[in-house]
Scaffold this motif. Structure first.
Motif, PDB file in Angstrom:
ATOM      1  N   ILE A  23      39.267 -15.973  50.791  1.00  0.00           N
ATOM      2  CA  ILE A  23      40.412 -16.895  50.714  1.00  0.00           C
ATOM      3  C   ILE A  23      41.108 -16.751  49.365  1.00  0.00           C
ATOM      4  O   ILE A  23      42.339 -16.732  49.280  1.00  0.00           O
ATOM      5  N   SER A  24      40.324 -16.626  48.285  1.00  0.00           N
ATOM      6  CA  SER A  24      40.903 -16.455  46.945  1.00  0.00           C
ATOM      7  C   SER A  24      41.709 -15.160  46.854  1.00  0.00           C
ATOM      8  O   SER A  24      42.812 -15.141  46.310  1.00  0.00           O
ATOM      9  N   MET A  25      41.159 -14.067  47.396  1.00  0.00           N
ATOM     10  CA  MET A  25      41.871 -12.791  47.351  1.00  0.00           C
ATOM     11  C   MET A  25      43.165 -12.869  48.168  1.00  0.00           C
ATOM     12  O   MET A  25      44.197 -12.335  47.749  1.00  0.00           O
ATOM     13  N   LEU A  26      43.122 -13.540  49.300  1.00  0.00           N
ATOM     14  CA  LEU A  26      44.310 -13.700  50.130  1.00  0.00           C
ATOM     15  C   LEU A  26      45.369 -14.528  49.391  1.00  0.00           C
ATOM     16  O   LEU A  26      46.549 -14.177  49.390  1.00  0.00           O
ATOM     17  N   ALA A  27      44.943 -15.613  48.744  1.00  0.00           N
ATOM     18  CA  ALA A  27      45.883 -16.463  48.003  1.00  0.00           C
ATOM     19  C   ALA A  27      46.519 -15.695  46.849  1.00  0.00           C
ATOM     20  O   ALA A  27      47.720 -15.810  46.593  1.00  0.00           O
ATOM     21  N   HIS A  28      45.748 -14.889  46.137  1.00  0.00           N
ATOM     22  CA  HIS A  28      46.302 -14.113  45.023  1.00  0.00           C
ATOM     23  C   HIS A  28      47.251 -13.020  45.498  1.00  0.00           C
ATOM     24  O   HIS A  28      48.169 -12.635  44.770  1.00  0.00           O
ATOM     25  N   SER A  29      47.042 -12.525  46.704  1.00  0.00           N
ATOM     26  CA  SER A  29      47.981 -11.516  47.216  1.00  0.00           C
ATOM     27  C   SER A  29      49.297 -12.166  47.641  1.00  0.00           C
ATOM     28  O   SER A  29      50.341 -11.527  47.607  1.00  0.00           O
ATOM     29  N   ILE A  30      49.253 -13.422  48.051  1.00  0.00           N
ATOM     30  CA  ILE A  30      50.477 -14.117  48.457  1.00  0.00           C
ATOM     31  C   ILE A  30      51.228 -14.667  47.252  1.00  0.00           C
ATOM     32  O   ILE A  30      52.441 -14.518  47.138  1.00  0.00           O
ATOM     33  N   TYR A  31      50.506 -15.309  46.331  1.00  0.00           N
ATOM     34  CA  TYR A  31      51.112 -15.965  45.171  1.00  0.00           C
ATOM     35  C   TYR A  31      50.752 -15.203  43.907  1.00  0.00           C
ATOM     36  O   TYR A  31      49.602 -15.178  43.484  1.00  0.00           O
ATOM     37  N   ASP A  32      51.772 -14.592  43.294  1.00  0.00           N
ATOM     38  CA  ASP A  32      51.557 -13.832  42.067  1.00  0.00           C
ATOM     39  C   ASP A  32      51.646 -14.777  40.866  1.00  0.00           C
ATOM     40  O   ASP A  32      52.723 -15.291  40.565  1.00  0.00           O
ATOM     41  N   THR A  33      50.529 -15.004  40.190  1.00  0.00           N
ATOM     42  CA  THR A  33      50.518 -15.919  39.045  1.00  0.00           C
ATOM     43  C   THR A  33      50.441 -15.183  37.714  1.00  0.00           C
ATOM     44  O   THR A  33      50.430 -15.820  36.664  1.00  0.00           O
ATOM     45  N   HIS A  34      50.389 -13.874  37.732  1.00  0.00           N
ATOM     46  CA  HIS A  34      50.229 -13.124  36.483  1.00  0.00           C
ATOM     47  C   HIS A  34      51.446 -12.264  36.139  1.00  0.00           C
ATOM     48  O   HIS A  34      51.373 -11.389  35.298  1.00  0.00           O
ATOM     49  N   SER A  35      52.558 -12.515  36.772  1.00  0.00           N
ATOM     50  CA  SER A  35      53.755 -11.719  36.555  1.00  0.00           C
ATOM     51  C   SER A  35      54.598 -12.310  35.427  1.00  0.00           C
ATOM     52  O   SER A  35      54.628 -13.517  35.217  1.00  0.00           O
ATOM     53  N   ASP A  36      55.302 -11.459  34.717  1.00  0.00           N
ATOM     54  CA  ASP A  36      56.231 -11.908  33.683  1.00  0.00           C
ATOM     55  C   ASP A  36      57.620 -12.153  34.259  1.00  0.00           C
ATOM     56  O   ASP A  36      58.511 -12.593  33.547  1.00  0.00           O
ATOM     57  N   GLU A  37      57.806 -11.862  35.520  1.00  0.00           N
ATOM     58  CA  GLU A  37      59.093 -12.042  36.158  1.00  0.00           C
ATOM     59  C   GLU A  37      59.330 -13.525  36.431  1.00  0.00           C
ATOM     60  O   GLU A  37      58.478 -14.226  36.951  1.00  0.00           O
ATOM     61  N   VAL A  38      60.505 -14.012  36.047  1.00  0.00           N
ATOM     62  CA  VAL A  38      60.858 -15.400  36.254  1.00  0.00           C
ATOM     63  C   VAL A  38      61.446 -15.552  37.648  1.00  0.00           C
ATOM     64  O   VAL A  38      62.401 -14.871  38.009  1.00  0.00           O
ATOM     65  N   ALA A  39      60.864 -16.468  38.427  1.00  0.00           N
ATOM     66  CA  ALA A  39      61.310 -16.656  39.795  1.00  0.00           C
ATOM     67  C   ALA A  39      62.619 -17.434  39.859  1.00  0.00           C
ATOM     68  O   ALA A  39      63.447 -17.201  40.716  1.00  0.00           O
TER      69      ALA A  39
END
Length: 164
Positions: A23-39
């Motif tokens: 579940i953690s791996m799936l959540a990290h693939s959906i939600y990128d929390t380590h990007s420097d890109e501003v949404a």
């Protein structure tokens, strides 16, 4: 408890941990929390690199409108450390502080920041100190954050003037 029940228990714990990992791996693939890109960015008007200009305060005009009665109420913030009965508390007594030499109360152990200041506590000096004690005398032992309202500072100075 036999061996088969122990195996079921261990398999259940390992299976639960495996499910949480997936579940953690799936959540990290959906939600990128380590990007420097501003949404989502908010447009801010450029100031052209200009420094913020501090307002010049006419202390004489502010002091002319000061109210000692209001200053007595504001002084309650100061009364935790300072007294007006001639005795020292955590801070020195403030009887006659207006136009008194800075760091001049005999027997009080001032910080080096205040002993290095020269002059008297006139209205202008007190006004600056009461606004931001640590900014006015860096290294002072006074832990007070200061009075942000100009009228409060002027009222306290008027109140102190009325207590020689």
């Amino acid at each position: 408890m036999n061996t088969m029940e122990i195996n079921k228990l261990v398999a259940g714990v390992c299976g639960s941990l495996l499910a949480f990992l997936l579940i953690s791996m799936l959540a990290h693939s959906i939600y990128d929390t380590h990007s420097d890109e501003v949404a989502y960015s908010i447009e801010v008007e450029e100031t052209g690199g200009e420094e913020a200009v501090e307002e010049e305060v006419d202390i004489a005009a502010v002091m002319a409108e000061a109210d000692a009665a209001s200053g007595e109420k504001v002084f309650r913030k100061c009364a935790a450390c300072h007294k007006l009965d001639g005795s020292d508390g955590v801070g020195p007594h403030l009887n006659g502080v207006v136009n008194r030499e800075i760091a001049s109360v005999g027997g009080f152990n001032y910080s080096g920041a205040l002993t290095s200041l020269e002059g008297n506590w006139d209205a202008e000096q007190l006004y600056g100190f009461l606004e931001d004690p640590k900014g006015y005398a860096p290294g002072t032992a006074m832990a007070f954050a200061g009075l942000k309202k100009s009228s409060d500072r002027a009222d306290v100075i008027a109140y102190l003037e009325s207590n020689p």
